[in-house]
Design an enzyme around this catalytic site. Structure first.
Site, mmCIF file in Angstrom:
data_model
loop_
_atom_site.group_PDB
_atom_site.id
_atom_site.type_symbol
_atom_site.label_atom_id
_atom_site.label_comp_id
_atom_site.label_asym_id
_atom_site.label_seq_id
_atom_site.Cartn_x
_atom_site.Cartn_y
_atom_site.Cartn_z
ATOM 1 N N GLY A 31 11.481 -3.281 -4.685
ATOM 2 C CA GLY A 31 9.759 -4.177 -5.361
ATOM 3 C C GLY A 31 8.723 -2.767 -5.288
ATOM 4 O O GLY A 31 9.373 -1.440 -4.752
ATOM 5 N N LEU A 33 7.165 -0.653 -7.110
ATOM 6 C CA LEU A 33 7.319 -0.137 -7.672
ATOM 7 C C LEU A 33 6.725 1.525 -8.118
ATOM 8 O O LEU A 33 5.643 1.534 -8.013
ATOM 9 C CB LEU A 33 7.951 -0.108 -8.917
ATOM 10 N N GLY A 36 9.963 7.183 -8.986
ATOM 11 C CA GLY A 36 11.292 7.183 -7.743
ATOM 12 C C GLY A 36 12.041 5.777 -9.097
ATOM 13 O O GLY A 36 12.916 5.901 -9.524
ATOM 14 N N HIS A 37 11.418 5.084 -8.787
ATOM 15 C CA HIS A 37 12.224 3.966 -9.393
ATOM 16 C C HIS A 37 12.178 3.884 -10.675
ATOM 17 O O HIS A 37 12.710 3.376 -11.699
ATOM 18 C CB HIS A 37 11.521 2.255 -8.526
ATOM 19 N N GLN A 61 18.659 -6.744 5.279
ATOM 20 C CA GLN A 61 19.291 -5.206 6.107
ATOM 21 C C GLN A 61 18.141 -4.228 6.285
ATOM 22 O O GLN A 61 18.095 -3.781 7.354
ATOM 23 C CB GLN A 61 18.477 -4.647 4.651
ATOM 24 N N GLN A 153 23.068 5.102 1.534
ATOM 25 C CA GLN A 153 23.364 4.320 1.262
ATOM 26 C C GLN A 153 24.344 3.952 -0.595
ATOM 27 O O GLN A 153 24.956 3.698 -0.930
ATOM 28 C CB GLN A 153 22.049 3.239 0.863
ATOM 29 N N ARG A 187 7.218 2.757 1.062
ATOM 30 C CA ARG A 187 6.566 3.377 2.285
ATOM 31 C C ARG A 187 5.457 4.013 2.729
ATOM 32 O O ARG A 187 4.869 3.833 2.752
ATOM 33 C CB ARG A 187 7.571 3.678 3.874
HETATM 34 P P1 AMP Z 1 14.187 1.187 -2.851
HETATM 35 O O1 AMP Z 1 12.855 -0.144 -3.251
HETATM 36 O O2 AMP Z 1 13.141 1.239 -1.613
HETATM 37 O O3 AMP Z 1 15.458 -0.598 -2.316
HETATM 38 O O4 AMP Z 1 14.569 2.175 -3.395
HETATM 39 C C1 AMP Z 1 15.787 1.113 -4.818
HETATM 40 C C2 AMP Z 1 16.449 2.071 -5.220
HETATM 41 O O5 AMP Z 1 15.903 3.305 -5.862
HETATM 42 C C3 AMP Z 1 17.219 2.739 -4.461
HETATM 43 O O6 AMP Z 1 18.897 3.760 -5.317
HETATM 44 C C4 AMP Z 1 16.634 3.790 -3.766
HETATM 45 O O7 AMP Z 1 17.474 4.785 -3.351
HETATM 46 C C5 AMP Z 1 16.032 4.173 -4.885
HETATM 47 N N1 AMP Z 1 14.823 5.288 -5.030
HETATM 48 C C6 AMP Z 1 14.061 5.104 -4.056
HETATM 49 N N2 AMP Z 1 13.054 5.997 -4.349
HETATM 50 C C7 AMP Z 1 13.225 7.000 -4.809
HETATM 51 C C8 AMP Z 1 12.803 8.414 -5.465
HETATM 52 N N3 AMP Z 1 11.928 9.111 -4.209
HETATM 53 N N4 AMP Z 1 13.513 9.687 -6.005
HETATM 54 C C9 AMP Z 1 14.981 8.410 -6.797
HETATM 55 N N5 AMP Z 1 15.174 7.029 -6.085
HETATM 56 C C10 AMP Z 1 14.853 6.310 -5.542
#
Ligand code: AMP
Length: 280
Positions: A31, A33, A36-37, A61, A153, A187
């Site tokens: 979340g 969001l 990138g998401h 985690q 990951q 973050r």
């Molecule tokens: P998270 O919500 O941070 O656990 O991320 C969920 C998914 O979004 C994971 O597969 C991350 O690698 C991907 N993700 C996070 N930040 C980015 C970004 N800046 N560009 C592309 N994918 C991202």
């Protein structure tokens, strides 16, 4: 977009869709969001009939209780962001739904879980494997989308799929960045203005290092990145390693036949940021 909080209801819906031979794509997230998401969701909806997004801040985690407590959460904003995408289903479970009993499973990934991020966040990848295996088991997607920003990951999830004999295609997506180069991350919202202003230096020095790799040794490149980032008043490198993209083992010298990637974690005050750069 349909929203499910219970596994049993989601299962019913997905069973129906599978009977209609729909191809199911899945984007797991925690979340808060950002674009990138959204890039993962867009890739998913382009190639799948059904796009399932999950939002769950997975406690197992987090190796640091404060990090878990302070992790940004904003479901109302997330809902309005998702409404503007082609997301078909949002899965938004609570802790009791995902962990009806304590998860005692221990995953091993040929030591990949203990290096880089794993060395500084003990147990992190075990928690990732616990939640992703549960989500895969619930959603049973054809395709699942992960960002290369979390490169380690991604590597571990591919191994998880192999170990568990899952018939899921893992799709790796490019890192999405702010216009100043900072890798998008939930973050980033936690950065105060002065830390936010200096954070793009991380990618700046990574990019500069890619220009230098041909004429410098791996040791020199590492020194260049670490010293320059540390010379920024508000940044402190936790680690920077240049590793083989397949094995994630450190490389000492480089010829163009090996695919390598530089992986970094940097503290901007209390906020820990990660990024990486492909050198070929
Ligand atoms: P998270 O919500 O941070 O656990 O991320 C969920 C998914 O979004 C994971 O597969 C991350 O690698 C991907 N993700 C996070 N930040 C980015 C970004 N800046 N560009 C592309 N994918 C991202």
């Amino acid at each position: 977009m349909k929203i499910f909080t219970k596994v049993v209801d989601l299962n019913l819906e997905l069973d129906l869709l599978r009977q209609q031979n729909k191809i199911i794509g899945f984007v797991p997230t925690m979340g808060s969001l950002h674009d990138g998401h959204i890039s993962l969701i867009n890739a998913c909806s382009e190639y799948n009939d059904i796009t399932v997004v999950s939002i769950f801040v997975n406690p197992t985690q987090f190796n640091n209780a404060n990090d878990l407590k302070n992790y940004p959460r904003n479901i109302d904003k997330d809902l309005s962001i998702l409404q503007a995408t082609n997301t078909t289903i949002l899965f938004f479970p609570d802790n009791d739904e995902m962990y009806p009993e304590k998860d005692e499973r221990v995953f091993k990934f040929d030591n990949l879980e203990n290096i880089l991020e794993g060395a500084f966040r003990p147990g992190h990848f075990n928690g990732v494997a616990q939640i992703v295996s549960k989500l895969f088991n619930i959603v049973k997607p054809n395709n699942a989308y992960f960002g290369q920003k979390d490169f380690q990951q991604l590597t571990i999830i591919k191994k998880l799929v192999t170990q568990l004999n899952l018939n899921i295609n893992i799709v790796a997506c490019e890192t999405f960045r702010e216009s100043d180069g900072l890798a998008m991350s939930s973050r980033n919202l936690l950065l105060s203005d002065e830390y936010r202003a200096v954070a793009p230096k991380i990618y700046k020095y990574l990019k500069d290092s890619a220009l230098k790799i041909k004429n410098n040794s791996i040791e020199e490149i590492k020194k260049y990145v670490i010293e320059n980032i540390n010379s920024e008043r508000l940044l402190k490198v936790e680690y920077f390693e240049i590793v083989n993209t397949e094995t994630l083992s450190a490389v000492d010298n480089w010829d163009n036949s090996t695919q390598i990637i530089g992986c970094i974690a940097v503290f901007a005050g209390n906020i820990r940021l990660i990024d990486n750069i492909r050198y070929n």
